[in-house]
Design an enzyme around this catalytic site. Structure first.
Site, PDB file in Angstrom:
ATOM      1  N   SER A  79       0.807  -1.220   0.000  1.00 18.45           N
ATOM      2  CA  SER A  79       0.000   0.000   0.000  1.00 18.45           C
ATOM      3  C   SER A  79       0.839   1.268   0.000  1.00 18.45           C
ATOM      4  O   SER A  79       0.375   2.326  -0.447  1.00 18.45           O
ATOM      5  CB  SER A  79      -0.934   0.014   1.214  1.00 18.45           C
ATOM      6  OG  SER A  79      -0.196  -0.100   2.424  1.00 18.45           O
ATOM      7  N   GLY A 116      -1.922  -4.403   1.220  1.00 18.76           N
ATOM      8  CA  GLY A 116      -2.004  -5.625   1.994  1.00 18.76           C
ATOM      9  C   GLY A 116      -1.062  -6.713   1.553  1.00 18.76           C
ATOM     10  O   GLY A 116      -1.004  -7.780   2.165  1.00 18.76           O
ATOM     11  N   ASN A 144       4.090  -5.714   5.628  1.00 15.98           N
ATOM     12  CA  ASN A 144       2.971  -6.534   6.086  1.00 15.98           C
ATOM     13  C   ASN A 144       3.441  -7.856   6.686  1.00 15.98           C
ATOM     14  O   ASN A 144       2.781  -8.415   7.568  1.00 15.98           O
ATOM     15  CB  ASN A 144       1.987  -6.776   4.939  1.00 15.98           C
ATOM     16  CG  ASN A 144       1.223  -5.511   4.591  1.00 15.98           C
ATOM     17  OD1 ASN A 144       0.632  -4.880   5.460  1.00 15.98           O
ATOM     18  ND2 ASN A 144       1.257  -5.116   3.331  1.00 15.98           N
ATOM     19  N   ASP A 225      -4.971   7.680   9.791  1.00 24.06           N
ATOM     20  CA  ASP A 225      -4.670   6.411  10.452  1.00 24.06           C
ATOM     21  C   ASP A 225      -3.329   6.448  11.182  1.00 24.06           C
ATOM     22  O   ASP A 225      -2.989   5.549  11.941  1.00 24.06           O
ATOM     23  CB  ASP A 225      -4.721   5.243   9.466  1.00 24.06           C
ATOM     24  CG  ASP A 225      -3.664   5.324   8.364  1.00 24.06           C
ATOM     25  OD1 ASP A 225      -2.772   6.198   8.428  1.00 24.06           O
ATOM     26  OD2 ASP A 225      -3.725   4.494   7.434  1.00 24.06           O
ATOM     27  N   HIS A 228      -0.081   5.551   7.134  1.00 25.25           N
ATOM     28  CA  HIS A 228       0.229   5.728   5.712  1.00 25.25           C
ATOM     29  C   HIS A 228       0.538   7.194   5.397  1.00 25.25           C
ATOM     30  O   HIS A 228      -0.051   8.094   5.998  1.00 25.25           O
ATOM     31  CB  HIS A 228      -0.937   5.266   4.839  1.00 25.25           C
ATOM     32  CG  HIS A 228      -1.190   3.801   4.904  1.00 25.25           C
ATOM     33  ND1 HIS A 228      -1.965   3.222   5.891  1.00 25.25           N
ATOM     34  CD2 HIS A 228      -0.761   2.782   4.110  1.00 25.25           C
ATOM     35  CE1 HIS A 228      -2.011   1.913   5.698  1.00 25.25           C
ATOM     36  NE2 HIS A 228      -1.289   1.623   4.629  1.00 25.25           N
TER      37      HIS A 228
END
Length: 259
Positions: A79, A116, A144, A225, A228
């Site tokens: 991402s 992801g 991840n 968040d 990111h």
């Protein structure tokens, strides 16, 4: 994809949306057909734009003589590369391409980021992402894996297989590193962080130590968040990684056009 997330939040951790792991490579043609078509379209469009450049009195300019074609790069990652929650023109590959164009480089950068994705997932889709070929690739994977607490040996094995395939295909690589969260423990952190410099040295890849350098500890450069990068954060990443990308282009024999 269910992540094995450490109990505390660390500014360097990447939180990606749920996505089921890839079972096998044979499932990839259906899942990634649209993405592959998109990548090929981007590269073909870049070539078409180059052919459309005006010529001065029937002669190509000195810059065109030095760079008669578009250099094809693929930004291959999760991402952070894909541009999570950002418009396409604010994602890392697009912002990097614009910055290089301003410097006079003839380059097209395809966005092969999948939110992801893990290193093993990247290995499974690598052939589809490359398609008909590329000159160079920016490899950004592993965050991840770290979030899930994946054994660093598994991550290293997948990244090593990716680098081996790219070397076999004669695709030059800029490997962008990731750092493990201290919440995972000293032993895990030591093993994980060592993956990237070791593989870069083993496979002769250019190495950028930490993809989120300059952004991980800056709340103002991240989305709500807290993980990111926002558009300004992407710009910061691009500015920091530019010298390494220039080095990659130099290895490919690409030089910026002179005014």
């Amino acid at each position: 994809m269910t992540s094995k997330t450490p109990p505390q939040t660390d500014p360097r951790r990447l939180n990606s949306p749920a996505q089921a792991p890839i079972a096998n490579a044979r499932a990839e043609p259906v899942r990634y057909r649209d993405r592959r078509d998109f990548l090929q379209g981007v590269l073909q469009t870049g070539a078409a734009l180059l052919l459309a450049l005006p010529l001065d009195a029937g002669r190509r300019s000195a810059a065109a003589e030095e760079n008669p074609r578009v250099t094809k790069l693929i930004a291959f990652g999760d991402s952070l590369t894909a541009g999570y929650l950002l418009p396409a023109n604010a994602a890392f590959p697009a912002v990097l391409e614009t910055a290089l164009h301003k410097e006079g480089y003839r380059v097209a950068i395809a966005n092969a980021g999948v939110s992801g994705d893990t290193s093993s997932g990247g290995l499974a889709r690598l052939d589809w992402a490359i398609g008909d070929g590329a000159d160079g690739l920016i490899l950004e994977l592993g965050a991840n894996d770290m979030l899930r607490g994946t054994d660093p040996k598994v991550t290293k094995s997948a990244l090593e297989a990716i680098l081996a395939k790219l070397k076999e295909k004669d695709v030059k690589v800029l490997l962008a590193g990731m750092l493990a969260s201290p919440n995972l423990g000293k032993d895990y952190q030591t093993q994980f962080d060592a993956i990237y410099p070791e593989l870069a040295a083993e496979y002769g890849a250019l190495f950028y130590p930490f993809f989120l350098d300059g952004v991980a500890d800056r709340p103002d450069l991240k989305l709500a968040d807290g993980l990111h990068p926002n558009p300004d954060g992407v710009k910061e990443i691009v500015q920091n990684i530019l010298p390494s990308v220039r080095a990659l282009l130099a290895e490919l024999g690409d030089k910026p056009a002179r005014g």
